[in-house]
Design an enzyme around this catalytic site. Structure first.
Site, short mmCIF file in Angstrom:
data_model
loop_
_atom_site.label_atom_id
_atom_site.label_comp_id
_atom_site.label_asym_id
_atom_site.label_seq_id
_atom_site.Cartn_x
_atom_site.Cartn_y
_atom_site.Cartn_z
N GLY A 164 -26.14 27.71 38.48
CA GLY A 164 -25.84 27.10 37.18
C GLY A 164 -25.23 25.73 37.35
N ARG B 103 -25.42 22.20 34.30
CA ARG B 103 -24.60 21.80 33.15
C ARG B 103 -23.15 22.27 33.34
NH1 ARG B 103 -26.09 24.66 28.67
NH2 ARG B 103 -27.50 26.08 29.74
N TYR C 237 -18.85 40.74 28.23
CA TYR C 237 -18.44 39.61 29.08
C TYR C 237 -17.15 39.94 29.85
CZ TYR C 237 -17.42 34.57 29.97
OH TYR C 237 -17.15 33.34 30.52
N ASP D 52 -33.73 32.45 38.52
CA ASP D 52 -32.89 33.25 37.63
C ASP D 52 -32.04 34.14 38.53
OD1 ASP D 52 -31.83 35.18 36.00
OD2 ASP D 52 -33.71 35.66 34.98
N ILE E 22 -12.85 26.23 27.94
CA ILE E 22 -13.24 24.97 28.59
C ILE E 22 -14.34 24.32 27.74
CG2 ILE E 22 -14.09 23.90 30.72
CD1 ILE E 22 -11.40 25.48 31.08
N LYS F 60 -16.88 40.06 33.92
CA LYS F 60 -15.97 39.18 34.67
C LYS F 60 -14.91 39.99 35.42
CE LYS F 60 -17.82 35.18 33.51
NZ LYS F 60 -18.62 34.42 34.49
P1 NAP Z 1 -22.86 26.34 30.32
O1 NAP Z 1 -22.44 24.95 30.03
O2 NAP Z 1 -23.48 27.18 29.25
O3 NAP Z 1 -23.81 26.33 31.61
C1 NAP Z 1 -24.34 27.51 32.11
C2 NAP Z 1 -25.07 27.24 33.39
O4 NAP Z 1 -25.51 28.49 33.94
C3 NAP Z 1 -26.31 26.39 33.22
O5 NAP Z 1 -26.41 25.57 34.35
C4 NAP Z 1 -27.44 27.41 33.18
O6 NAP Z 1 -28.69 26.91 33.62
C5 NAP Z 1 -26.91 28.43 34.17
N1 NAP Z 1 -27.48 29.77 34.01
C6 NAP Z 1 -27.34 30.63 32.96
N2 NAP Z 1 -28.01 31.77 33.21
C7 NAP Z 1 -28.57 31.63 34.43
C8 NAP Z 1 -29.40 32.45 35.24
N3 NAP Z 1 -29.78 33.69 34.84
N4 NAP Z 1 -29.83 31.98 36.44
C9 NAP Z 1 -29.44 30.74 36.87
N5 NAP Z 1 -28.66 29.91 36.15
C10 NAP Z 1 -28.24 30.35 34.94
O7 NAP Z 1 -21.62 27.22 30.81
P2 NAP Z 1 -20.19 26.83 31.44
O8 NAP Z 1 -19.23 26.83 30.32
O9 NAP Z 1 -20.29 25.66 32.34
O10 NAP Z 1 -19.92 28.16 32.27
C11 NAP Z 1 -20.04 28.24 33.68
C12 NAP Z 1 -19.33 29.51 34.13
O11 NAP Z 1 -17.97 29.45 33.72
C13 NAP Z 1 -19.90 30.78 33.53
O12 NAP Z 1 -19.89 31.81 34.49
C14 NAP Z 1 -18.93 31.11 32.41
O13 NAP Z 1 -18.91 32.48 32.12
C15 NAP Z 1 -17.64 30.64 33.03
N6 NAP Z 1 -16.58 30.36 32.06
C16 NAP Z 1 -16.72 29.41 31.10
C17 NAP Z 1 -15.70 29.18 30.20
C18 NAP Z 1 -15.79 28.15 29.10
O14 NAP Z 1 -14.89 28.16 28.23
N7 NAP Z 1 -16.77 27.29 29.08
C19 NAP Z 1 -14.53 29.94 30.28
C20 NAP Z 1 -14.40 30.90 31.29
C21 NAP Z 1 -15.44 31.09 32.17
P3 NAP Z 1 -29.73 26.14 32.61
O15 NAP Z 1 -29.14 24.77 32.40
O16 NAP Z 1 -31.02 26.11 33.33
O17 NAP Z 1 -29.76 26.93 31.34
#
Ligand code: NAP
Length: 246
Positions: free
Chosen positions: A11, A14, A157, A63, A190, A161
């Site tokens: 991932g 982004r 979720y 994936d 975030i 986690k």
């Molecule tokens: P995001 O901006 O939605 O980005 C998600 C990323 O994961 C993208 O690069 C997406 O690829 C990739 N992805 C999703 N499903 C996938 C799959 N099956 N195989 C390969 N890649 C996949 O999310 P984010 O906020 O940066 O989150 C990143 C991590 O932090 C996640 O594990 C999330 O649960 C965790 N997190 C986030 C927050 C928050 O508040 N944002 C808080 C706690 C934890 P594509 O671009 O190709 O779709």
């Protein structure tokens, strides 16, 4: 001849993954493997930013939930890079499908669990033998405050986690002797695409620091755990949530 050292960020196209890829390239000097699922344009943008800063990055689409795809892509990559070692793994790919448990669809349960847990398993399982032979490595799993304290509306979720945090602790003990550390980070709110629809002005009141965090701030922590400076930390989950009690 010493091997070319790579960090794989799942991932990495982004959000937190992108900022982590950029930081690990710049601060630790690793070549970066940017994994993504479907958003090629965003993945190329991450690659471009890394290259413009003088780093090296390649794209690898799969994936994380599909074990056949993960194994084919990683095995092909390894065959064409026999002089390389993936020394850092950041299991960051994750999704949410929120809703109260009483109305939850099976697909929303399965997709969230599978992306986080099978994603961690499929990728790490494929690479672990190489890390053991290398006798050095860093694995960082991106968990969440939801996995620490549970969040209503996110039973799927939170379960995923919390499972990832358990796996982090267990694997850390299995492979510590080979100088491989396994840690997790547990971010709160975030600012990324994942939280774009949330009402920040309301929700920030739940955060003692009174704001959402930035992807770069989480990337800094991951980068530290991926560095040699974090050599005596393993099996740990570090909160990064602006002071939310977890
Ligand atoms: P995001 O901006 O939605 O980005 C998600 C990323 O994961 C993208 O690069 C997406 O690829 C990739 N992805 C999703 N499903 C996938 C799959 N099956 N195989 C390969 N890649 C996949 O999310 P984010 O906020 O940066 O989150 C990143 C991590 O932090 C996640 O594990 C999330 O649960 C965790 N997190 C986030 C927050 C928050 O508040 N944002 C808080 C706690 C934890 P594509 O671009 O190709 O779709």
């Amino acid at each position: 001849m010493s091997k070319q050292k790579y960090a794989l960020i799942t991932g990495g196209s982004r959000g937190i993954g992108r900022e982590t890829a950029i930081k690990i390239a710049q601060e630790l000097g690793y070549s970066i493997l940017i994994n993504f699922q479907s958003n090629q344009q965003a993945a190329e943008e991450t690659q471009k930013i890394i290259q413009e800063k003088g780093g090296q990055a390649e794209l690898l689409q799969f994936d994380v939930n599909n074990s056949e795809e993960v194994n084919t892509q990683l095995n092909n990559w390894k065959e064409s890079h026999s002089d390389a070692i993936i020394e850092v793994i950041v299991n960051n790919a994750g999704i949410t499908r929120d809703g109260l448990m009483m109305w939850m669809e099976d697909e929303d349960w399965n997709k969230v669990l599978n992306t986080t847990l099978n994603g961690f398993y499929n990728v790490t399982r494929n690479l672990i033998q190489d890390l053991l032979k290398n006798r050095y490595g860093r694995i960082i799993n991106v968990a969440s405050v939801s996995g620490m304290k549970g969040t209503p509306g996110q039973v799927n979720y939170s379960a995923a986690k919390a499972g990832l945090i358990g796996a982090t602790k267990a694997l850390a003990q299995e492979i510590a002797k080979r100088n491989i550390t396994v840690n997790a980070v547990a971010p709160g709110f975030i600012e990324t695409d994942m939280t774009i629809d949330l009402d920040q002005s309301q929700l920030k009141n739940l955060v003692p620091l009174n704001r959402f965090g930035k992807a770069e701030e989480v990337a800094d922590l991951i980068c530290f755990l991926a560095s040699r400076k974090a050599s005596y930390i393993t099996g740990e989950t570090i909160n990064i949530n602006g002071g939310i009690y977890a």
